[in-house]
Scaffold this motif. Structure first.
Motif, PDB file in Angstrom:
ATOM      1  N   GLY A  69       0.888  -1.292  -0.122  1.00 55.06           N
ATOM      2  CA  GLY A  69      -0.077  -0.043  -0.024  1.00 55.06           C
ATOM      3  C   GLY A  69       0.755   1.157   0.019  1.00 55.06           C
ATOM      4  O   GLY A  69       0.285   2.542   0.044  1.00 55.06           O
ATOM      5  N   THR A  88       0.410  -4.325  -3.703  1.00 60.84           N
ATOM      6  CA  THR A  88      -0.717  -4.236  -4.217  1.00 60.84           C
ATOM      7  C   THR A  88      -1.089  -3.289  -5.075  1.00 60.84           C
ATOM      8  O   THR A  88       0.023  -2.221  -5.306  1.00 60.84           O
ATOM      9  N   HIS A 105      -7.912  -1.575  -0.996  1.00 62.77           N
ATOM     10  CA  HIS A 105      -6.865  -1.595   0.005  1.00 62.77           C
ATOM     11  C   HIS A 105      -7.222  -0.596   1.054  1.00 62.77           C
ATOM     12  O   HIS A 105      -6.939  -0.794   2.302  1.00 62.77           O
TER      13      HIS A 105
END
Ligand SMILES: NC(=O)c1ccc[n+]([C@@H]2O[C@H](COP(=O)([O-])OP(=O)(O)OC[C@H]3O[C@@H](n4cnc5c(N)ncnc54)[C@H](O)[C@@H]3O)[C@@H](O)[C@H]2O)c1
Length: 403
Positions: free
Chosen positions: A133, A158, A302
């Motif tokens: 993230g 991610t 996320h």
């Protein structure tokens, strides 16, 4: 690599949970054959010897196996959580007690504690950062620019983190190489699609014990994660509706056999809503006002920004917790809207995240990315990189053999 540093303690919930954590980590390890092979090779070759490594990740049984593989390769690691609700406290305890790895993570930690842990991670003076993230990398660049000169490189787990890294690259502030692990085919084809597909429904079911068959499930976003949630929702008998802003993906959803419509129309007919876009306020105040009484809303993207919970709070009485990870908001129209997991990743808040066999491929990519950064120290340009395609092929072949 960096030289001697003071020992780092830990900040976890309860060290006595370690035996249970160890059993669960060992159970997950059975489903991670590729990572096991990497760990055995790392133990023999020591490619990470002397490396100081920070991993900001969901502290799950699978992450613990990644940490054990990196440790076997000679890395000295410190772990922090990449989300305040995703830590498995027994796993954190086992990493500290059984592996001697400092962990700074507790399920339900406050935003302040989360931020304090990010700063602790940077004090560790890592050579390599595994991020999920991009919170650690963003904090490093904004607040500790003096620490960037030691960085050999970073890896990013991610989609949302890679969007942030590319923005930093465009702004000219990304001064080291970063491997986009998410963009490996053996990551997003499987983890984002099948992992998020199964574990998101797992989170919804564990939180609510609801029957999906016959319900209208609205999937917001038809990217890799959305495809998985829609596919698995249909498999459980839900009537799946997709909303998507990219017309190409919207056509794809139509041709995959889903009803596609704007969220403004879907809001009134959905029984369960899942957001998986990486975008802000994709379910907004005006959508909450038209939802059915009892509509269930959650997010598997996320960050906890996809649902505009500020708007929902403004139009509602104080929420009541009716079950763990389930809050009921009564709106000024007298309707009840049910929010799961405080709008945070529902698969990690209310369930255990992705199954180990899919994380095996993702974390094989992570381990090999760290090794690649070390082998190519000083040779890679600053900016976002992919692992060479043959690494993807190798991971896929090994997985196929294991399956
Ligand atoms: N829950 C998990 O364990 C998990 C796992 C992997 C990724 N993620 C996260 O999930 C999110 C999605 O990841 P992905 O790999 O599917 O990304 P993706 O880029 O493949 O897909 C996102 C999709 O959302 C669409 N979208 C954006 N704004 C929208 C809006 N307002 N309404 C409808 N659609 C919209 C985009 O057009 C795109 O098709 C990211 O935040 C990612 O970091 C979560």
């Amino acid at each position: 690599m960096s030289t001697a540093m003071p020992a780092f303690e830990h900040d976890i919930k309860d060290l006595s949970l370690a035996p249970q954590g160890k059993r669960r980590i060992d159970w997950a390890e059975r489903e991670m054959p590729v990572l096991r092979l990497i760990r055995e090779r790392f133990a023999a070759e020591q490619p990470l010897k002397g490396l100081r490594l920070v991993a900001c990740a969901h502290i799950t049984t699978e992450t613990a196996n990644l940490a054990r593989a990196l440790q076997a390769g000679g890395a000295e690691s410190l772990l922090i959580a990449s989300n305040p609700l995703s830590t498995q406290d027994d796993v954190a305890a086992s990493l500290v007690a059984d592996c001697g790895i400092p962990v700074f993570a507790m399920k339900g930690e406050s935003t302040d504690t989360y931020r304090r842990h990010v700063l602790t991670a940077l004090e560790f003076a890592p050579d390599v950062i595994i991020d999920d993230g991009s919170d650690v990398v963003a904090t490093l660049i904004k607040e500790k620019p003096g620490h960037t000169k030691n960085i050999v490189g970073t890896t990013e787990e991610t989609t949302t983190g890679i969007v942030r890294l590319k923005a930093m690259q465009t702004a000219g502030v990304l001064t080291f190489p970063s491997i986009a692990v998410n963009n490996a085919q053996t990551k997003h084809f499987f983890d984002n699609r099948y992992g998020t597909g199964q574990s998101t429904l797992d989170g919804i079911i564990r939180a609510t014990n609801i029957l999906l068959a016959g319900r209208t499930l609205v999937v917001v976003g038809y990217g890799w994660c959305g495809k998985g949630v829609a596919l698995r929702g249909r498999g459980m008998g839900a009537n799946v509706v997709v909303t998507e802003v990219d017309p190409i993906k919207a056509v794809e959803a139509v041709m995959d056999g889903f009803r596609v419509m704007p969220i403004s129309s879907a809001a009134a007919i959905g029984d369960i809503f899942v957001t998986v876009t990486g975008n802000r306020h994709v379910i907004d105040g005006q959508h909450f006002t038209v939802m059915k009484d009892g509509a269930i809303v959650c997010n598997s993207g996320h960050f906890d920004l996809e649902l505009n919970l500020v708007a929902l709070r403004e139009m509602s009485e104080a929420p009541v917790q009716v079950r763990p990870f389930v809050e009921e908001y009564k709106t000024n129209k007298g309707r009840r809207i049910i929010v799961l997991g405080e709008g945070r990743l529902i698969n990690l808040a209310a369930a255990e995240g992705h199954p180990a066999s899919v994380m095996d491929m993702s974390f094989a990519n992570q381990a090999l990315s760290v090794e690649y950064l070390v082998k190519n120290k000083g040779k890679l340009d600053p900016g976002v990189h992919l692992l060479p395609p043959e690494v993807d092929q190798d991971i896929a072949s090994l997985t196929l053999r294991a399956l």
